[in-house]
Design an enzyme around this catalytic site. Structure first.
Site, PDB file in Angstrom:
ATOM      1  N   THR A 128      -7.788   1.440   5.162  1.00 13.16           N
ATOM      2  CA  THR A 128      -8.176   0.144   5.714  1.00 13.16           C
ATOM      3  C   THR A 128      -6.952  -0.776   5.746  1.00 13.16           C
ATOM      4  OG1 THR A 128      -9.908  -1.578   5.607  1.00 13.16           O
ATOM      5  CG2 THR A 128      -8.816  -1.000   3.553  1.00 13.16           C
ATOM      6  N   ALA A 152      -5.191   1.493   0.807  1.00 13.27           N
ATOM      7  CA  ALA A 152      -5.314   0.215   1.504  1.00 13.27           C
ATOM      8  C   ALA A 152      -3.951  -0.331   1.910  1.00 13.27           C
ATOM      9  CB  ALA A 152      -6.023  -0.810   0.611  1.00 13.27           C
ATOM     10  N   CYS A 153      -3.965  -1.156   2.968  1.00 15.96           N
ATOM     11  CA  CYS A 153      -2.789  -1.926   3.372  1.00 15.96           C
ATOM     12  C   CYS A 153      -1.651  -0.979   3.790  1.00 15.96           C
ATOM     13  CB  CYS A 153      -2.398  -2.854   2.229  1.00 15.96           C
ATOM     14  SG  CYS A 153      -1.176  -4.124   2.598  1.00 15.96           S
ATOM     15  N   ILE A 154      -0.495  -1.041   3.122  1.00 16.16           N
ATOM     16  CA  ILE A 154       0.641  -0.190   3.455  1.00 16.16           C
ATOM     17  C   ILE A 154       0.618   1.127   2.668  1.00 16.16           C
ATOM     18  CG2 ILE A 154       2.193  -1.118   1.676  1.00 16.16           C
ATOM     19  CD1 ILE A 154       3.086  -0.109   5.342  1.00 16.16           C
TER      20      ILE A 154
END
Length: 217
Positions: free
Chosen positions: A190, A135-137
């Site tokens: 995501t 997720a994210c970075i």
């Protein structure tokens, strides 16, 4: 009961694991009737950030594993104890710690290197063809692990996407409440707080990610 290995990177968005993303991940896993175990590297953080001011503390050090225990309520193990044979899935929440403590993407960009112990675990899951989610970075780690034009997303930030592509990935723009799936590699990514403006949007992003990866076999 199916089991998920969750890799944390400290505690706090600016120097560790993003707390909302991490807690939402654990909640979604448990709501799905699946078990989990948290892991983290037993090493010093890259640096410590005052989350009230955003300033880097020049005279303070913290340990990634110890800080991750704050999120896991003490139930976290060193990443070196994570054996792929014990788990069905791997999930890595975001936060700058993923790009600072789990790999060097925050500093090195397209020349990023993954922590050797984290890389060993992520490589084991990749080789075993077990479903994974970042997720994210955190997909910056996946770019280094899979390469070969693996499909992934951090949302829509052009500079970050270009750096991931330089690492060997094929970035796909994605809305906050959606996921990008690389079917061949069983990889789900995501944007979460890379694009989320509030915890409700982060919740939609994380839930979709967990739901999607747990549906894979």
């Amino acid at each position: 009961m199916k089991q998920v290995a969750v890799i944390l990177s400290g505690c706090g968005v600016f120097d560790g694991a993003e707390i909302h993303e991490s807690v939402l991940t654990l909640l979604a896993i448990e709501q799905a009737g699946v078990g989990y175990q948290c892991f983290a590297p037993d090493k010093a953080q890259m640096h410590v950030v005052n989350h009230l001011t955003g300033d880097v503390s020049e005279d303070e050090t913290r340990n990634v594993l110890v800080e991750s225990a704050r999120i896991a309520r003490g139930n976290v193990k060193p990443i070196t104890e994570c054996k792929v044979s014990d788990f069905d899935y791997l999930i890595v929440p975001g936060g700058f710690g993923a790009a600072k403590n789990l790999c060097s993407f925050a500093v090195d960009g397209e020349k990023s290197r993954v922590d050797k112990d984290v890389l060993a675990v992520c490589n084991d899951f990749a080789k075993a063809k077990k479903p994974v989610a970042y997720a994210c970075i955190a997909p910056a780690i996946a770019a280094s692990v899979y390469g070969n034009n693996v499909k992934l997303t951090i949302g829509s930030d052009e500079d970050t996407a270009n750096a991931l592509n330089a690492l060997g990935a094929c970035h796909v723009n994605c809305e906050v409440d959606e996921v990008v799936v690389d079917v061949e590699n069983k990889l789900v990514t995501t944007p979460a707080y890379m694009t989320a403006q509030n915890i409700l949007q982060a919740h939609a992003s994380i839930n979709k990610m967990v739901e999607t990866v747990l549906a894979m076999k």
